[in-house]
Design a protein around this motif. Structure first.
Motif: not given
Ligand code: NAD
Length: 495
Positions: A204-218
């Motif tokens: 959802l963060s990517a869909e909202a336009g938060i650039p790739d690599g800003v929000f990662n989940v491991v």
């Protein structure tokens, strides 16, 4: 009329994503390893979760660092970050039922709470920091006229957020809101018991336009993915919520690696002091019952020690027991359920050991104390009376629906008992005397003291601990302090 949701039917149709989210894409662990995600209410598997380790953490941190350095997010105008974070909040709201369902299936809390508490508060948190970030000004120091000192807050860089399972999404949101608003990149590690909502909101963060690599989940086990983040040489800060024991490990990891900043939101053993002159003893007892049984007692600030003035103790205990008995326990997907399942079998056994311990120590078991016979992990609301402050059940964080009642002869003794703990997350006092209320709120060593209420709060008000409950604050503008560096730029002016 609002639609009545058949949550079981919805659960059947749900697709479960268990992979990591790195650089804007879902990826399996590099090793291919997974672990099972179990529904604690049924014991059945919901799906496989990627078991990320050092190698995956390395990739995630490298992506987070590259994006940070590129400035796509870190140097974006605050107003633009705000726009995208608001879009993120809107998407979470659009998916509120799906996210609430994932939360309930994953960790056993009642669907009514996921839907009415966890999700709305998480969304509100993201929106609040979005709205705040283009209104936070920097400073100019009052120097002599021959210079200007600009004091600015800069994002730290790559922040690791390591969170627990009791409020999986909300604890993540308390980190993500200020971390992202301030311009950092983040690598989020959910608890292994509750990875699903963290993984889902990444898309959802990517869909909202938060650039790739800003929000990662491991996703992954604490000793693998969590430890790798703690020891990583290119992680600038760890935002941790969890047990005091693991919080201490993060301090060690920092010292053994790059002296990364560590913010710790750890355990608690909240004293809930009820004096004879409480404005409404019934209200105090009702709040005390909800204060320990809500979320199955799996709450960091649960009111696990009820310290009651002797003259009203019996009356208060009777009322708490009546409220506890009346709570509807069972299937977390039933919208009428008020008390769901414990998070897993390990936590259930741990709580049951404390209940045995209380009886061995000589406390009087007045309510509950048993597992509820079912396929899942359920424990009855439990109340001990005649507890003394040195008993283990009065000292250790049980993290289950177990209340220890301690009698005090007056306010001074109640404060002494209240402070007789290594923790200092929260405290409460019930009295109609403003002098007593203020005396207690000053003397109790805790990050928040409630007067004539329990567990009230707002995103604008800071939350965090004294003593071994940790340091640093979540919520409020103070949280931004954990995720920014203070820089002074001294400009010498030509005379
Ligand atoms: P925990 O400390 O076991 O785990 C928390 C996180 O740390 C998880 O993501 C886990 O995977 C990770 N972890 C575990 N072992 C690790 C290791 N060796 N190295 C690195 N990471 C590791 O806590 P929990 O059981 O998930 O949650 C319950 C605890 O959280 C309670 O003590 C509760 O009081 C606390 N809590 C505090 C707050 C607060 O705001 N103060 C809020 C919620 C929960």
């Amino acid at each position: 009329m609002s639609e009545v949701i058949d949550w079981h039917a919805r659960a059947k149709g749900l697709s479960i994503e268990g992979r990591a989210f790195i650089g804007g894409r879902y990826l399996p662990a590099l090793s291919g390893a997974t672990f099972d995600c179990l529904n604690p209410a049924t014991g059945r598997s919901l799906g496989a979760i990627a078991a990320c380790e050092q190698a995956d953490v390395d990739v995630a941190v490298a992506r987070a660092r590259a994006t940070f350095e590129a400035g796509h997010w870190s140097r974006m105008a605050p107003r633009e970050r705000k726009k995208r974070l608001l879009a993120f909040g809107d998407l979470m709201e659009r998916h509120i039922e799906e996210l609430a369902l994932l939360e309930t299936l994953d960790m056993g809390k009642p669907i009514r709470d996921s839907l009415a508490v966890d999700l709305p508060l998480s969304i509100q948190c993201i929106r609040w920091y979005a709205e705040a970030i283009d209104k936070v000004y920097d400073e100019i120091a009052p120097t002599a006229a021959s210079a200007i000192s600009l004091i600015r807050r800069e994002p730290l860089g790559v922040v690791a957020a390591v969170v627990p399972w009791n409020f999986p999404l909300l604890m993540a949101a308390w980190k993500l809101g200020p971390i992202l608003a301030a311009g950092n990149s983040v690598v989020l590690k959910p608890a292994e018991q509750s990875s699903l909502t963290a993984i889902r909101i990444a898309a959802l963060s990517a869909e909202a336009g938060i650039p790739d690599g800003v929000f990662n989940v491991v996703p992954g086990l604490g000793e693998a993915a969590g430890r790798a983040l703690g020891l990583h040489m290119d992680v600038d800060a760890v935002a941790f919520t969890g047990s005091t024991e693991v919080g201490k490990l993060f301090l060690q990891y920092s010292g053994q690696s790059n002296m990364k900043r560590v913010g710790l939101e750890c355990g608690g053993k909240t004293p809930n002091i009820i004096l004879a002159d409480a404005p409404d003893l019934d209200a105090a007892a009702t709040a005390a019952a909800w204060g320990i049984y809500y979320n199955q007692g799996e709450v960091c600030n649960a009111g696990s020690r009820m310290i009651v003035e002797a003259s009203v103790k019996d009356q208060v205990v009777e009322k708490v027991m009546a409220v506890g008995k009346a709570m509807k326990q069972g299937d977390p997907l039933d919208p009428a359920t008020e008390l769901g399942a414990m998070v897993d079998a390990t936590q259930t056994e741990r709580v049951m050991r404390y209940i045995e311990q209380g009886q061995t120590e000589g406390a009087t078991l007045r309510l509950g104390g048993k597992r509820v016979q079912s396929e899942g992990c359920f424990i009855e609301p439990t109340l001990f009376d005649d507890v003394t402050s040195r008993m283990i059940i009065a000292q250790e964080e049980i993290f289950g629906p177990v209340l220890a009642t301690i009698t005090a002869k007056d306010l001074d003794e109640a404060i002494r008992i209240g402070n007789d703990t290594k923790y200092g997350l929260a405290a409460a006092v019930w009295t109609r005397d403003i002098n007593k209320a203020f005396k207690a709120s000053s003397a109790l060593r805790a990050g928040v003291v409630w007067v004539n209420c329990f567990d009230h709060g707002d995103i604008s008000s800071p939350f965090g601990g004294f003593k071994q409950s940790g340091f640093g604050r979540d919520k409020s503008l103070h949280a931004l302090e954990k995720y920014t560096e203070l820089k002074a730029t001294w400009i010498n002016l030509a005379s």
